[in-house]
Design a protein around this motif. Structure first.
Motif, short mmCIF file in Angstrom:
data_model
loop_
_atom_site.label_atom_id
_atom_site.label_comp_id
_atom_site.label_asym_id
_atom_site.label_seq_id
_atom_site.Cartn_x
_atom_site.Cartn_y
_atom_site.Cartn_z
N ASN A 726 0.83 -1.25 0.15
CA ASN A 726 -0.04 -0.01 -0.10
C ASN A 726 0.73 1.29 -0.02
OD1 ASN A 726 -2.44 -1.66 0.01
ND2 ASN A 726 -2.07 -1.73 2.38
N LYS A 727 2.24 1.08 -0.29
CA LYS A 727 3.07 2.30 -0.48
C LYS A 727 2.50 3.27 -1.45
CE LYS A 727 5.86 1.33 2.96
NZ LYS A 727 5.81 2.21 4.18
N ASN A 728 2.15 2.77 -2.65
CA ASN A 728 1.71 3.72 -3.90
C ASN A 728 0.17 3.31 -3.85
OD1 ASN A 728 4.37 4.60 -5.01
ND2 ASN A 728 4.62 2.55 -4.74
N ILE A 729 -0.71 4.43 -3.68
CA ILE A 729 -2.08 4.51 -3.95
C ILE A 729 -2.22 5.24 -5.33
CG2 ILE A 729 -4.45 4.86 -3.20
CD1 ILE A 729 -2.89 3.03 -1.39
N ALA A 748 -10.33 15.00 0.17
CA ALA A 748 -9.06 15.91 0.41
C ALA A 748 -8.60 15.26 1.70
CB ALA A 748 -9.41 17.32 0.74
N GLU A 749 -9.43 15.03 2.56
CA GLU A 749 -9.17 14.57 4.10
C GLU A 749 -8.49 13.02 3.62
OE1 GLU A 749 -12.52 14.42 6.20
OE2 GLU A 749 -12.62 16.76 6.54
N ILE A 750 -9.17 12.19 2.67
CA ILE A 750 -8.46 10.73 2.64
C ILE A 750 -6.89 10.80 2.07
CG2 ILE A 750 -8.60 8.92 1.03
CD1 ILE A 750 -11.64 9.08 1.46
N VAL A 751 -6.69 11.87 0.99
CA VAL A 751 -5.39 12.09 0.31
C VAL A 751 -4.55 12.56 1.38
CG1 VAL A 751 -4.21 13.44 -1.32
CG2 VAL A 751 -6.38 12.48 -1.78
N LYS A 752 -4.66 13.60 2.46
CA LYS A 752 -4.14 14.12 3.47
C LYS A 752 -3.45 12.88 4.43
CE LYS A 752 -3.63 17.83 6.61
NZ LYS A 752 -2.97 17.09 7.72
N SER A 753 -4.32 12.07 4.56
CA SER A 753 -4.19 11.00 5.48
C SER A 753 -3.00 10.10 4.97
CB SER A 753 -5.20 10.17 6.02
OG SER A 753 -5.89 9.55 4.96
N TYR A 754 -3.42 9.86 3.67
CA TYR A 754 -2.33 9.03 3.00
C TYR A 754 -0.93 9.57 2.84
CZ TYR A 754 -5.75 5.61 1.20
OH TYR A 754 -6.70 4.65 1.27
N LYS A 757 1.14 9.73 6.27
CA LYS A 757 2.05 8.43 6.72
C LYS A 757 2.89 8.05 5.82
CE LYS A 757 -2.01 5.37 5.19
NZ LYS A 757 -2.87 4.37 5.45
N GLY A 758 3.19 8.81 4.62
CA GLY A 758 4.18 8.58 3.57
C GLY A 758 3.85 7.84 2.31
N THR A 759 2.43 7.61 2.14
CA THR A 759 2.13 6.74 0.93
C THR A 759 1.97 7.98 -0.23
OG1 THR A 759 0.83 5.56 2.35
CG2 THR A 759 0.24 5.81 0.01
N ARG A 760 2.49 7.25 -1.22
CA ARG A 760 2.43 8.11 -2.42
C ARG A 760 1.03 8.01 -3.26
NH1 ARG A 760 6.36 5.97 -4.75
NH2 ARG A 760 7.84 7.27 -4.13
N VAL A 761 0.38 9.19 -3.56
CA VAL A 761 -0.84 9.19 -4.23
C VAL A 761 -0.62 9.57 -5.43
CG1 VAL A 761 -3.21 10.15 -4.17
CG2 VAL A 761 -1.96 9.54 -2.00
N ILE A 762 -1.13 8.92 -6.66
CA ILE A 762 -1.23 9.30 -8.20
C ILE A 762 -2.72 9.05 -8.41
CG2 ILE A 762 -0.19 8.87 -10.30
CD1 ILE A 762 2.15 7.65 -8.73
N PHE A 763 -2.99 10.29 -9.47
CA PHE A 763 -4.42 10.17 -10.10
C PHE A 763 -4.24 9.85 -11.54
CE2 PHE A 763 -5.43 12.23 -6.08
CZ PHE A 763 -6.69 11.80 -5.79
N CYS A 764 -4.86 8.89 -12.13
CA CYS A 764 -4.79 8.75 -13.44
C CYS A 764 -6.21 8.84 -14.15
CB CYS A 764 -4.07 7.50 -13.86
SG CYS A 764 -5.09 6.11 -13.24
N ARG A 765 -6.05 9.16 -15.44
CA ARG A 765 -7.29 9.36 -16.23
C ARG A 765 -8.19 10.35 -15.87
NH1 ARG A 765 -10.01 5.00 -19.18
NH2 ARG A 765 -10.80 4.23 -17.18
N LEU A 766 -7.83 11.52 -15.09
CA LEU A 766 -8.54 12.53 -14.78
C LEU A 766 -9.10 13.37 -16.05
CD1 LEU A 766 -10.20 14.05 -12.40
CD2 LEU A 766 -8.02 15.55 -12.29
N GLN A 767 -10.22 14.06 -16.21
CA GLN A 767 -10.47 14.83 -17.38
C GLN A 767 -9.51 15.88 -17.49
OE1 GLN A 767 -14.50 16.02 -16.41
NE2 GLN A 767 -15.45 14.15 -17.36
N ARG A 768 -9.70 16.83 -18.49
CA ARG A 768 -8.58 17.75 -18.85
C ARG A 768 -8.73 18.84 -17.63
NH1 ARG A 768 -10.36 20.29 -24.25
NH2 ARG A 768 -8.74 21.59 -23.98
N ARG A 769 -7.45 19.42 -17.68
CA ARG A 769 -7.32 20.71 -16.43
C ARG A 769 -8.39 21.83 -16.20
NH1 ARG A 769 -1.20 21.92 -15.99
NH2 ARG A 769 -1.91 23.10 -14.01
#
Length: 820
Positions: A726-729, A748-754, A757-769
């Motif tokens: 679970n080091k990379n979410i 935002a609270e979920i991402v902050k908790s990750y 505790k040192g977990t890397r969070v990456i988002f993919c396939r999000l709609q355009r900026r």
């Protein structure tokens, strides 16, 4: 204005693993117009791709690090193969995609050999397997393409959501704001030369203006015959609904055919639908009148007050559905589940059969008049030997004749459609009235309908239902009125969807649930002012109208005029109609409400729908053994609980790599035997928009994925998934097309908790900026917490590469520090 410089991201760093090296060589790309087939996968893109400038004149643009769509090894079920391209300095560059140019002979040969692959066919300018090449695409927003080819489309640079439009509607805001801040509708109308936009909106909201200008005299014969046929069937039926079900004067049932059909003809969107009183709504009105009588505030002989109470119920039901239409709640016909409706409608049919059995047998049942249906059934069985023989013979004889003709019509109509014109019920009513008059049945104890008079003497009395003296009635009738509105709108919706836009040749008659609500609500508010029964579109009645020649709303107007003629001139002739005959006609309708239940029960048994069967049984039994109020409360409560449960349950998935296909990822819980989990990574797919309803339990379900790798495990199980996995979410958020404030806060609270505790969070396939979802992420700090926009990539495979590169980079930096 030149496009901004491109910032390199870790995802474009030269890969260090053999797997990544296969993507290093990229074909040249050129600009081609964006056709629908090429845009089908283009929504999945990296936010930073929004900065890639578009190349023109066939020049190639280098996209190092992006996988080639000609290489099968780079295929990914969750990865798009095309990239949006926009130019900041040109208005005409919108809607373009970057695609590989024509390849050499070997690659073209390989393409032809695999054209059945859906990842390839449809993404190239190919003509294999066809007899003609694909038509060329045309740039979306040029003036020439808009006027010459008529592709339509959204107004360019119109991305903001105007609050005033959502509150007042586009037509009102367009008329006030003019063309400066016009909507896409006004922009398209202006582009295509539609000058009178006010008339366009007026014809849409008042369909009478649309169909009356197309009306042909050749349609009048069919509409008139259908109106006469409908009047012969349903005018006697409306009298029986009022007297036997609603416990109000019979003429008030006829008023529903005077006002409601003509109002619907002006505002309704289904040309062949006919509105009128129904058994279910009339029975519910009778429940309110009965409760008022039970409380001692009225009595059975106070026809004026009982009619006023019915008018209050009808007006409230109309006001509820009118308000729902104005606030665009047309989707409400989906709130009540099919099992609820079937159980409740079947219970209504059973209740009507039991209630009508008392007058059909000529039994005096004052002691059980307000009892449950089960108590009435027991009373009938015990007192059947005391039935009035003449009344029972006339009632059940009429019932048998109508049922025989009904079945004969059903069998003969496919071969002889004209049998639908035969007015069997009208002849039964007229024949029984003539026999009662000639044979003196009233002197032998047969109860007749008697004098039918308007509540105020002569004419049709007007009574405003929302006066202060009726506040106490409103409090009593509110709950029942809401249910009448829901049931009536649901039946009208079913009838409208089955009939469609008609077969009369009318053009531009489009069905709209919201406009149907406005039409039905207006009709019932007006009908309530004249103390009429609630009237909605009936499926059976509308099918009879269509089968007997009715093709346009003119049939409804003629039906209203015929009903008005009956009220003004024919009421004295209703005196000799036997009440048992009217009860028999109502019993036929009740039987039709029950006869569809066995089919639904058989279907749910076949598919093992035990929950649906349980819901039907609970509603039916509660209504039969207790009361309508208990059945209604249980049914609506259980239906709403099912809707809330479905909406509040987050449908997140854990993804795994398909065995033998390293770049394809699927739900690991569906086929676990063919899935390979990625070491050190938890890949979570969120396939739906995030709202306050489905994010409350999101944290708990994510924790369950972290502990067990599945949502199917019970939380009593100790953690079996190792923490190192679970080091990379990685969040695949392609399905998150929208997100509200509550959902953003929880995420935002979920991402902050990750991150904490040192977990890397990456988002993919999000709609355009430019999308609202990314803007919410940016405003809430999610982008910054993740490490910047570099952690928003275009595919799961690219996210895995980024995690691999950053893990290796961190390892090398740590070794360098240790050596120092």
């Amino acid at each position: 204005m030149s496009s901004p410089p491109r910032i390199p991201s870790p995802s474009r760093t030269p890969p260090l693993s053999p797997r990544a090296k296969s993507h290093s060589k990229q074909p040249s790309v050129q600009n081609v117009p964006a056709t629908p087939s090429r845009l089908r996968e283009a929504v999945a893109m990296s936010p930073e791709d929004d900065h890639i400038p578009a190349e023109s004149n066939g020049q190639s643009s280098k996209t190092s690090g992006a996988p080639s769509i000609l290489d099968p090894s780079t295929s990914d079920a969750t990865t798009a193969d095309t990239t949006f391209s926009t130019r900041k300095d040109s208005r005409n560059a919108q809607g373009f995609v970057q695609e590989p140019a024509s390849m050499d002979e070997n690659e073209r040969t390989r393409l032809l050999q695999s054209y059945h692959d859906p990842r390839i066919c449809g993404l190239k300018d190919c003509n294999h397997g066809t007899f003609s090449p694909r038509a060329p695409s045309i740039r979306s927003y040029t003036n020439s393409s808009m006027n010459d080819y008529g592709f339509g489309g959204a107004r360019p640079y119109y991305h903001t959501r105007d609050t005033s439009r959502s509150l007042l509607g586009g037509s009102v805001v367009d008329s006030l704001a003019g063309t400066k801040n016009s909507s896409t509708t006004a922009w398209l109308a202006s582009k295509h030369g539609i000058k009178s936009q006010g008339w366009m909106y007026l014809r849409y909201y008042f369909p009478f203006l649309k169909w009356i200008t197309q009306y042909r005299m050749s349609w009048l014969q069919g509409d008139l015959i259908a109106a006469l046929t409908m009047a012969s069937f349903y005018i006697p039926m409306s009298l029986s609904y009022a007297s036997n079900l609603a416990h109000i004067p019979p003429v008030n049932g006829l008023y529903a055919f005077v006002f409601n059909p003509i109002v619907y003809a002006f505002l309704g969107t289904c040309p062949q639908m006919v509105v009128g009183p129904e058994a279910a709504g009339s029975l519910l009105v009778g429940q309110v009148v009965r409760s008022w009588i039970e409380s001692g505030r009225s009595d059975d002989d106070n026809n004026v007050l009982n009619a006023q109470i019915a008018g209050v119920v009808t007006s409230i039901a109309g006001a509820v559905i009118l308000l729902a239409g104005l606030t665009r709640l047309g989707f409400l016909d989906s709130v009540l589940s099919r099992p609820f409706l079937r159980g409740f409608v079947s219970a209504i049919g059973f209740v009507i059969l039991i209630d009508q059995a008392l007058p059909e047998l000529g039994l005096r049942a004052h002691k059980v008049s307000h009892a449950s249906s089960w108590e009435k059934l027991v009373f009938i069985v015990k007192k059947a030997h005391k039935a009035h023989k003449l009344t029972a013979a006339v009632s059940f004889g009429s019932f048998a004749i109508i049922m025989v003709f009904r079945e004969a019509k059903r069998r003969l109509q496919p071969r002889y459609p004209s049998v639908a014109y035969f007015p069997d019920r009208f002849l039964v009513v007229v024949g029984s009235a003539i026999l009662a008059c000639q044979c003196g049945w009233d002197k032998q104890g047969l109860e007749l309908l008697g004098d039918v008079k308007a509540g105020g003497g002569s004419g049709i009395p007007f009574h405003w239902p929302f006066r202060n003296s009726h506040v106490k009635h409103i409090d009593t009738a509110l709950g029942t009125s809401v249910l009448i509105a829901l049931l009536g709108f649901f039946e009208s919706s079913v009838a409208a969807k089955s009939l469609g836009e008609g077969t009369s040749g009318l053009k531009g008659m489009t069905l709209s649930a919201n406009r149907e609500m406005i039409a039905l609500g207006t009709a019932n508010v007006l009908g309530g002012c004249f103390m009429a029964l609630p009237a909605f579109g009936g499926y059976g009645r509308s099918k009879v109208n269509a089968a007997t020649g009715g093709t346009t709303p003119m049939g409804s107007i003629l039906l209203s005029l015929i009903s008005l003629f009956c009220v003004c001139f024919l009421l004295p002739y209703f005196y000799w109609i036997p009440k048992g005959v009217l009860s028999a006609m109502v019993s036929v309708v009740a039987y039709s409400l029950i006869e569809e239940a066995p089919h639904d029960i058989k279907f749910f048994f076949k598919i093992r729908g035990w929950g649906e069967l349980a819901l039907m049984s609970i509603i039916f039994l509660a209504t039969i053994f207790y009361s309508f109020s208990v059945g209604i409360a249980l049914g609506i409560s259980l239906s709403l609980l099912a809707v809330v449960k479905h909406a509040a349950k987050p449908r997140i998935q854990i993804l795994g790599r398909i065995e033998g296909q390293p770049n394809r990822f699927e739900n690991a819980e569906h086929y676990p035997e063919t899935i390979e989990h990625v070491e050190g990574c938890l890949i979570v797919k969120i396939p739906e928009p995030l709202t306050f309803a489905n994010t409350g339990d999101l944290r708990t379900r994510l924790r369950r994925l972290e502990h067990y790798g599945t949502n199917l495990a019970h939380p009593s199980l100790p953690q079996v998934r190792h923490e190192d996995n679970n080091k990379n979410i990685i969040f695949d958020v392609h399905g998150v097309t929208s997100i509200d404030g509550s959902g953003t806060q929880v995420l935002a609270e979920i991402v902050k908790s990750y991150v904490d505790k040192g977990t890397r969070v990456i988002f993919c396939r999000l709609q355009r900026r430019k999308g609202k979802v990314y803007q919410r992420f940016e405003d809430s700090g999610i982008v910054e917490m993740c490490g910047g926009w570099q952690h928003f990539v275009s595919s799961v495979d690219e996210a895995l590469k980024m995690a691999e590169v950053e893990d290796l980079t961190g390892y090398l930096e740590e070794r360098t520090r240790q050596q120092r």
